[in-house]
Scaffold this motif. Structure first.
Motif, PDB file in Angstrom:
ATOM      1  N   ASN A   1       0.788  -0.974  -0.117  1.00  0.00           N
ATOM      2  CA  ASN A   1       0.883  -0.067   0.227  1.00  0.00           C
ATOM      3  C   ASN A   1       1.262   1.825   0.103  1.00  0.00           C
ATOM      4  N   ASN A  23       2.523   5.277  -0.667  1.00  0.00           N
ATOM      5  CA  ASN A  23       1.976   6.307  -0.693  1.00  0.00           C
ATOM      6  C   ASN A  23       2.184   7.462  -1.631  1.00  0.00           C
ATOM      7  N   TRP A  24       2.377   8.787  -1.600  1.00  0.00           N
ATOM      8  CA  TRP A  24       3.083   9.415  -2.607  1.00  0.00           C
ATOM      9  C   TRP A  24       4.346   9.891  -1.751  1.00  0.00           C
TER      10      TRP A  24
END
Length: 454
Positions: free
Chosen positions: A225, A227-228
Motif C-alpha cells: 500500500n 503513498n506519495w
C-alpha cells in the motif's frame, strides 16, 4: 492473511509452490499468447496476409518501449521478493513507488521519440513495399497505448512478487480478452481494417492498466500500500532496479534488433511471403512456449524469496524442480509442432505461397525446444537472486552472441534455410553455456552458503 501469502513462499513444499505460482502464470501467458495468435488469425483472414507482415514490422518497436515497463517491473520485483523474504517491507514499498515514477518518465520519453521518427523507424524494421502503409497506420495508433502496457507490466510483476499469482494471471487475461472483443467489433463488424486492429490493441492495454490500478489502490489483498512519499526517486533504488531490469531490457532490445535483421534479410531473399512466414512462426514462439515461460515466471519469486530468507537448500530444490517441469512441457510442445505445422499455418492464412514455405521454417525454429528449459531457468535464477551481470550475459547469449551472428553468416551459404537453421543452433549453444555457469554458481555460492549456515 496478507503477510501469510508472502511467507508461504518460504515454508510450503517447493513442488506445490511451483505449481501454485506457475499454473496461473501459464494461464495468463496462454491467454495473452492466444490473444496475439487469434489477433493475427483475425488480421490475416479479415484484412490479408500483408497485414500480418505489417504488424510483425511494428511489434519489435512497440515491444521494446513496453519492455521498459517490463524491465523495471522484473528488476524491481526481484528486489521486492528478497525484501519481503528479509521482512523489510519499507524497502519493498519504496522500490514499488520508484518503479512507477521511473516507468512513467522513460516510456513517455521513448513514445515521443518513436512518434517523431516513425517513418524512418518503420522502414528500418522492414516496412517496405506494400507493407509500409498498413504498418504506419498500425504503428501510430498502437504507440498511443504503449504507456498503459508498460505500467501494466510493472504491476503484473509486482503482484507476482508479493505472492498473488492468480491476480497476476487476471492482469494478463483482462487485456487479452478485451483485445479479442475489440478486434471482432472494430475489424469484422465495423470494417476498420488496420486502424481497427490498432485501436483494439490500444483499448485492451488501457483495460489492463485500469485493472492494475484497481488491484493496488482499491483491493485489500496487496501488502504494498504505497503513498506519495514512496514515489520519490532514490538513486540507490534506481541503480538497483536498473542493474537488474537492464537484463530484461537488453534481452528485448536484442529481440528488436533481431526482428530488424530478420525482416530485412527475409524481405531481400523472399519478399513479403518470407516476412509473413516469419510473422506466423514468431506468433507460435510467443504462444507455444507458454507453459515453459509460466514455470519460469513462477520460479522467480520462489527463488528470490528463499534466497533473501537464506534458505539455500530450498533455492537449489526450486532450480531442479523448475528445470524438470519446464523440460517436460517443452518436449510436449516440440512433439505437437513437429507433427502439425501445416495445419497451424492454415489457421493464419490460405495464401498458397505462405502455406508452402512456413511449415519447414516452423520445424527448424522449434527443433531444439526440448532443451531450452535449462537456458531459461538458468538465466532467470541469476536475475531472481539479484546478480545482474551473469543474468545479463546469459540472457544475451542466445540472441546476441549466437543467433544474430548466425543469421548474418548462414544465409550467405544456405539462403533462406540458413536463417531457419540459426534458431536451433543458437538454442543448443546457449543452453550449453548456461548449464556450465549455473552449475558453477550452485557449487560456489549455494552449497558453500548452505554449509556455512549449518
Amino acid at each position: 492473511m496478507k503477510g501469510k501469502i508472502s511467507a508461504d513462499l518460504g515454508t510450503e513444499p517447493i513442488s506445490k509452490l511451483l505449481i501454485r505460482q506457475s499454473v496461473p502464470a501459464s494461464i495468463g501467458i496462454l491467454v495473452m499468447s492466444l490473444n496475439v495468435l487469434v489477433d493475427t488469425i483475425f488480421v490475416g483472414n479479415w484484412i490479408g496476409s500483408i497485414a500480418i507482415a505489417a504488424i510483425n514490422v511494428v511489434l519489435p518497436v512497440s515491444f521494446f518501449i513496453a519492455a521498459l515497463g517490463m524491465s523495471i517491473g522484473i528488476g524491481g520485483s526481484s528486489i521486492i521478493s528478497r525484501a519481503l523474504g528479509a521482512k523489510n517491507k519499507e524497502k519493498a514499498l519504496s522500490t514499488f513507488g520508484n518503479q512507477i515514477t521511473l516507468t512513467l518518465f522513460l516510456i513517455f520519453l521513448f513514445v515521443s521519440v518513436g512518434l517523431l521518427f516513425k517513418d524512418n523507424i518503420i522502414l528500418a524494421f522492414g516496412g517496405k513495399g506494400d507493407i509500409f502503409y498498413p504498418a504506419k497506420v498500425y504503428y501510430t495508433i498502437v504507440l498511443y497505448g504503449v504507456p498503459f502496457l508498460g505500467l501494466s507490466m510493472v504491476g503484473n510483476n509486482v503482484i507476482r512478487a508479493e505472492g498473488n499469482p492468480k491476480f497476476a494471471m487476471y492482469a494478463m487475461m483482462v487485456p487479452a480478452i478485451g483485445n479479442l472483443i475489440f478486434d471482432y467489433i472494430l475489424i469484422n463488424l465495423l470494417d476498420q481494417g488496420m486502424a481497427g486492429a490498432a485501436w483494439a490493441t490500444t483499448g485492451s492495454n488501457l483495460l489492463g492498466f485500469l485493472y492494475v490500478v484497481w488491484y493496488f489502490f482499491l483491493n485489500k489483498k496487496t501488502v504494498l500500500n504505497i503513498n506519495w512519499t514512496h514515489l520519490k526517486l532514490k538513486l540507490k533504488t534506481i541503480n538497483e532496479i536498473g542493474s537488474l531490469g537492464f537484463v530484461t531490457l537488453a534481452r528485448q532490445a536484442v529481440v528488436s534488433v533481431t526482428y530488424l535483421f530478420m525482416n530485412n534479410i527475409l524481405f531481400d531473399i523472399g519478399g513479403e511471403v518470407s516476412v509473413t512466414s516469419y510473422a506466423i512462426v514468431g506468433r507460435m514462439l510467443m504462444f507455444a512456449l507458454f507453459p515453459v515461460l509460466g514455470v519460469t515466471q513462477g520460479f522467480l519469486p520462489i527463488a528470490g524469496y528463499n534466497y533473501g530468507a537464506e534458505q539455500y537448500d530450498r533455492v537449489r530444490l526450486s532450480i531442479n524442480t523448475a528445470i524438470k517441469y519446464a523440460a517436460c512441457l517443452a518436449t510436449l510442445v516440440f512433439i505437437l509442432l513437429m507433427v502439425f505445422p501445416e495445419s497451424i499455418t492454415k489457421m493464419f492464412t490460405q495464401d498458397p505461397d505462405v502455406v508452402r514455405e512456413t511449415p519447414q521454417a516452423m520445424r527448424w525454429v522449434f527443433a531444439a525446444t526440448p532443451i531450452i528449459a535449462l537456458q531459461l531457468i538458468g538465466a532467470a535464477y541469476f536475475q531472481a537472486i539479484g546478480k545482474a551481470k551473469p543474468a545479463l550475459l546469459l540472457t544475451l547469449t542466445r540472441q546476441g552472441f549466437f543467433f544474430i551472428p548466425l543469421i548474418l553468416i548462414l544465409p550467405n551459404f544456405y539462403g533462406e534455410l540458413g536463417v531457419w537453421m540459426s534458431f536451433p543452433i543458437s538454442d543448443i549453444l546457449s543452453t550449453i553455456v548456461t548449464g556450465y555457469f549455473l552449475n558453477k554458481e550452485i557449487k560456489s555460492d549455494l552449497i558453500n552458503k548452505q554449509t556455512i549456515s549449518t
